[in-house]
Motif scaffolding. Structure first.
Motif, PDB file in Angstrom:
ATOM      1  N   GLU A  52      -1.560  -0.968   4.361  1.00 22.55           N
ATOM      2  CA  GLU A  52      -2.051  -0.654   5.697  1.00 22.55           C
ATOM      3  C   GLU A  52      -0.944  -0.055   6.573  1.00 22.55           C
ATOM      4  O   GLU A  52      -1.134   0.970   7.227  1.00 22.55           O
ATOM      5  N   THR A  53       0.214  -0.686   6.539  1.00 23.05           N
ATOM      6  CA  THR A  53       1.335  -0.214   7.359  1.00 23.05           C
ATOM      7  C   THR A  53       1.690   1.225   6.993  1.00 23.05           C
ATOM      8  O   THR A  53       1.909   2.067   7.866  1.00 23.05           O
ATOM      9  N   LEU A  54       1.756   1.492   5.695  1.00 16.37           N
ATOM     10  CA  LEU A  54       2.128   2.842   5.248  1.00 16.37           C
ATOM     11  C   LEU A  54       1.061   3.866   5.632  1.00 16.37           C
ATOM     12  O   LEU A  54       1.385   4.985   6.021  1.00 16.37           O
ATOM     13  N   VAL A  55      -0.200   3.494   5.509  1.00 17.97           N
ATOM     14  CA  VAL A  55      -1.277   4.425   5.876  1.00 17.97           C
ATOM     15  C   VAL A  55      -1.139   4.775   7.361  1.00 17.97           C
ATOM     16  O   VAL A  55      -1.118   5.951   7.740  1.00 17.97           O
ATOM     17  N   HIS A  56      -1.007   3.750   8.190  1.00 21.37           N
ATOM     18  CA  HIS A  56      -0.923   4.002   9.637  1.00 21.37           C
ATOM     19  C   HIS A  56       0.283   4.866   9.974  1.00 21.37           C
ATOM     20  O   HIS A  56       0.191   5.819  10.741  1.00 21.37           O
ATOM     21  N   LYS A  57       1.419   4.531   9.369  1.00 23.16           N
ATOM     22  CA  LYS A  57       2.653   5.261   9.657  1.00 23.16           C
ATOM     23  C   LYS A  57       2.510   6.744   9.303  1.00 23.16           C
ATOM     24  O   LYS A  57       2.868   7.627  10.076  1.00 23.16           O
ATOM     25  N   ASN A  58       1.960   7.014   8.133  1.00 26.31           N
ATOM     26  CA  ASN A  58       1.892   8.407   7.687  1.00 26.31           C
ATOM     27  C   ASN A  58       0.760   9.187   8.340  1.00 26.31           C
ATOM     28  O   ASN A  58       0.855  10.404   8.480  1.00 26.31           O
ATOM     29  N   MET A  59      -0.278   8.472   8.785  1.00 25.26           N
ATOM     30  CA  MET A  59      -1.308   9.153   9.572  1.00 25.26           C
ATOM     31  C   MET A  59      -0.697   9.606  10.892  1.00 25.26           C
ATOM     32  O   MET A  59      -0.917  10.717  11.354  1.00 25.26           O
ATOM     33  N   LYS A  60       0.116   8.716  11.458  1.00 25.60           N
ATOM     34  CA  LYS A  60       0.751   9.014  12.743  1.00 25.60           C
ATOM     35  C   LYS A  60       1.707  10.204  12.612  1.00 25.60           C
ATOM     36  O   LYS A  60       1.804  11.034  13.512  1.00 25.60           O
TER      37      LYS A  60
END
Ligand SMILES: NC(=O)c1ccc[n+]([C@@H]2O[C@H](COP(=O)([O-])OP(=O)(O)OC[C@H]3O[C@@H](n4cnc5c(N)ncnc54)[C@H](O)[C@@H]3O)[C@@H](O)[C@H]2O)c1
Length: 440
Positions: A52-60
């Protein structure tokens, strides 16, 4: 570099996210509109530690995107991964429908060179089929262009998927051209800084490696389960046997744990598919057939033990309250595909027992699969409350050291069946429980 990853399930989402973390511009594609809409709102459809953290970070960072429209991204990427499902067909072979659907879509819209990489687990020969389908679509459109196919089977383990992808033991890539080899080597370069674990092969070998690897692991599990069952008959302890044989470096320590059977989205279907591939070619996979047979039996071992406890009479299970700790096929995932818990729940309910369940993350998934035929409990002790017998089915860490006083107080009966050999049997016996595990 720009890539598309088609199929945003366990493999596709992890693949896309991890590549984006390494600086690649990734678009994840799925036909499931609800899934894509949720992902575009930052909602992750699966439980996978760290994802989840990685998805959010890379979407941002605008390196990770989600869409349902492959045709809109196909001509803007260098590589397309196909990570769609390959569920077993009725005859056990891998159903290639989704893989070939993706190939059709690519062929219908492709206007430039790409490498089409199959990441799904597929039988030998699938890359050629993918190539033929794309070519057929290009011919129909009268388009003449170069493209390559490649095979890059995925070895990640659910529950440890992000770590496995970021620091792989090895990456296997089957290619048929130097151009594809160079592109794939460039894509994986950031993962190979510490040591080069990229193995290039021909395409059929890459496809075979994945099936052979999963079949070997499933074989080790079934072998140990067979040994465990014999240990029970001869009075040996499978844990001691495991340590004794695992310290032989030719054997190694991993994947030697006896338990209540393997499940999951991969081992059962991949073993089946390899048996079917061989059968189609007139070759009987005798070892793998036995692996399957042992596993099917092992999934009901805890049920047999509870029936034995009640004098071998299934009718005695009527109205007994049985608690299950753990529903997912293994810890750190909510995946319940082919999970032993489902087999046990089914048998217990058929025998008229009342089943209470608890799992740290798979409760929603269980409800989605089987509805309200069991009682869902908010924690492990509430599941144990009032039960006649407790079955530990998945080796989640929180089950390893239960509070024995609480169990004494909450449970109505005294039977504890440990399907993963993680509880302290001596301690439980001293506290007055009847403890049974696998292979002792
Ligand atoms: N799950 C694992 O641990 C694991 C590990 C290694 C390899 N694999 C293999 O990887 C493949 C994918 O497995 P998974 O567990 O990620 O599957 P999954 O079922 O979680 O995801 C597959 C996704 O593909 C999507 N899809 C189907 N058809 C599509 C299409 N035409 N276009 C776009 N999307 C489409 C589905 O909607 C779904 O979201 C399988 O072949 C599996 O054997 C899985």
């Amino acid at each position: 570099m720009k890539i598309a990853v088609v199929g945003t399930g366990y493999v596709g989402l992890v693949t896309g996210t991890c590549f984006s973390e390494m600086g690649v511009h990734v678009t994840c594609v799925d036909v499931d509109e609800r899934k894509i809409e949720a992902l575009n709102h930052g909602i992750i459809p699966i439980y996978e530690p760290g994802l989840e953290t990685l998805v959010h970070k890379n979407m941002k960072s605008r390196r990770l995107h989600f869409t349902t429209r492959l045709e809109e991204v196909i001509n803007d990427v260098d590589i397309v991964f196909s990570a769609v499902g390959t569920p077993p067909d009725e005859d056990g072979s891998a159903d290639l429908k989704y893989v070939l659907d993706v190939a059709h879509t690519i062929g219908k819209h492709l206007n430039h060179y790409v490498v089409v990489v199959t990441k799904s687990t597929v039988p030998v020969g699938t890359a050629s089929k993918v190539k033929a389908v794309i070519q057929e679509e290009l011919d129909l459109r009268g388009v003449n262009l170069d493209f390559d196919v490649a095979s890059n089977p995925e070895f990640l383990k659910e529950g440890n998927a992000v770590k496995d992808f970021m620091s792989p033991d090895r990456v296997v890539v089957g290619v048929e051209s130097e151009r594809a080899r160079k592109l794939m080597a460039r894509l994986y370069k950031p993962f190979m800084i510490v040591s080069d674990r990229l193995i290039f092969t021909d395409i059929p070998s890459a496809e075979m490696i994945k099936y052979a690897a999963n079949s070997m692991l499933a074989t080790r599990i079934s072998f140990m389960n067979d040994i465990a069952n014999l240990c029970e008959l001869v009075g040996a302890d499978v844990n001691m046997v495991r340590k004794g044989i695992g310290s032989d470096t030719r054997i190694g320590k991993k994947f030697l744990y006896a338990g209540c059977g393997y499940g999951g989205s991969c081992f059962p279907k991949d073993v089946k598919a390899l048996i079917k591939t061989a059968a189609d070619l007139g070759y009987p996979m005798r070892v793998l057939k036995a692996v399957e047979e042992v596993n099917a039996d092992q999934k009901i071992v805890l049920y047999r033990k509870v029936v034995d406890y009640y004098g071998g009479d299934e009718a005695q299970l009527r109205d007994k309250v049985i608690a299950l700790w753990g529903l997912s096929f293994k810890p750190e995932t909510d995946d319940m595909r082919e999970a032993p818990s489902l087999v046990l729940i089914d048998l217990l309910l058929k025998a008229g027992a009342l089943v209470k369940v608890y799992d740290p993350v798979a409760m929603d998934e269980c409800r989605r699969r089987i509805g309200d035929c069991v009682t869902y409990c908010p924690d492990m002790y509430q599941a144990a409350e009032g039960c006649d017998a407790l079955m530990l089915v998945t080796e989640w860490k929180e089950f390893r050291m239960p509070n024995i006083d609480t169990l004494q107080h909450k449970m109505r009966g005294r039977l504890i069946l440990d399907g993963r050999n993680i509880l302290d049997g001596e301690e439980l016996k001293l506290a007055g429980f009847e403890y049974h595990c696998i292979g002792k």
